[in-house]
Design an enzyme around this catalytic site. Structure first.
Site, mmCIF file in Angstrom:
data_model
loop_
_atom_site.group_PDB
_atom_site.id
_atom_site.type_symbol
_atom_site.label_atom_id
_atom_site.label_comp_id
_atom_site.label_asym_id
_atom_site.label_seq_id
_atom_site.Cartn_x
_atom_site.Cartn_y
_atom_site.Cartn_z
ATOM 1 N N ASP A 1 24.758 63.940 -13.496
ATOM 2 C CA ASP A 1 24.908 64.302 -12.113
ATOM 3 C C ASP A 1 23.930 63.438 -11.027
ATOM 4 O O ASP A 1 23.584 63.804 -9.953
ATOM 5 C CB ASP A 1 24.312 65.734 -11.914
ATOM 6 N N GLU B 1 19.674 67.459 -19.101
ATOM 7 C CA GLU B 1 19.042 66.680 -18.854
ATOM 8 C C GLU B 1 18.984 65.564 -20.107
ATOM 9 O O GLU B 1 18.688 65.948 -21.257
ATOM 10 C CB GLU B 1 17.399 66.852 -18.534
ATOM 11 N N ARG C 1 15.913 61.718 -2.918
ATOM 12 C CA ARG C 1 17.241 61.315 -3.620
ATOM 13 C C ARG C 1 18.334 61.868 -2.365
ATOM 14 O O ARG C 1 18.113 62.936 -1.739
ATOM 15 C CB ARG C 1 17.888 62.037 -4.849
ATOM 16 N N ARG D 1 22.183 62.233 -5.867
ATOM 17 C CA ARG D 1 22.076 63.372 -6.728
ATOM 18 C C ARG D 1 23.363 64.218 -6.290
ATOM 19 O O ARG D 1 23.569 64.509 -5.061
ATOM 20 C CB ARG D 1 20.854 64.367 -6.540
ATOM 21 N N THR E 1 23.675 69.245 -14.542
ATOM 22 C CA THR E 1 24.036 68.824 -15.915
ATOM 23 C C THR E 1 22.753 69.111 -16.823
ATOM 24 O O THR E 1 21.761 68.809 -16.315
ATOM 25 C CB THR E 1 24.776 67.330 -16.005
#
Length: 173
Positions: A42, A61, A105, A53, A59
């Protein structure tokens, strides 16, 4: 009691069908960028160094230091993206209410050069769960439908998922 169960089941099935049939709306790209690297299922890095992101999903890690300690299906989620996008590909971004997270992000719905919604792809494969943060909910309905279908089919992260029955729930304060 039996009537209640029948009515509840009918309501659940009708809601499931309405969500499952929901399609993600057509969009206009707000920015076209170049992919440098796929970080995980992701998150991607762009050629200009920005991290993106994916909005709407989470999802498992990846443990980048010790890959064997990654969460189940984390590597699968990254591999799925690698089937659809490659370094140097053009990606299309669509934004929602919040454009940046607390880590700096960029937050975006990410599309492949062919117009495939990559978050939706992860949900359909059962490699992500729907995740609404900061009011970024533009595709909530279609994402929920995709997750419901993956759950029902026991795909990916849902392959061993069994919801608790009401009698198994404990009252806590």
């Amino acid at each position: 009691m039996r009537l209640f169960i029948i009515l509840f089941s009918a309501l659940y099935i009708s809601l499931y069908i309405s969500y499952a049939g929901a399609a993600c709306p057509a969009v206009t790209w707000q920015e076209t960028v170049t992919l440098k690297k796929i970080n995980d299922g992701d998150t991607v890095t762009l050629s200009d160094g920005r991290l993106v992101r994916f909005i709407g999903i989470n999802t498992p890690e990846i443990n980048h230091r010790e890959r064997h300690k990654s969460e189940p299906f984390a590597i699968d989620a990254k591999i799925l993206l690698e089937k659809y996008i490659n370094k140097g590909d053009k990606l299309h971004l669509v934004f929602d209410k919040q454009r940046q997270d607390k880590y700096g992000r960029l937050l975006a719905y990410v599309y492949s050069k062919t117009g495939r919604n990559l978050a939706l792809l992860q949900l359909q494969a059962g490699l992500a769960e729907q995740w609404v943060v900061a009011g970024n909910d533009r595709f909530w309905s279609c994402f929920q439908g995709a997750e419901n279908q993956a759950r029902a089919a026991k795909k990916g992260i849902w392959s061993s998922f069994t919801p608790l029955s009401a009698t198994d729930l404990k009252k806590s304060y």
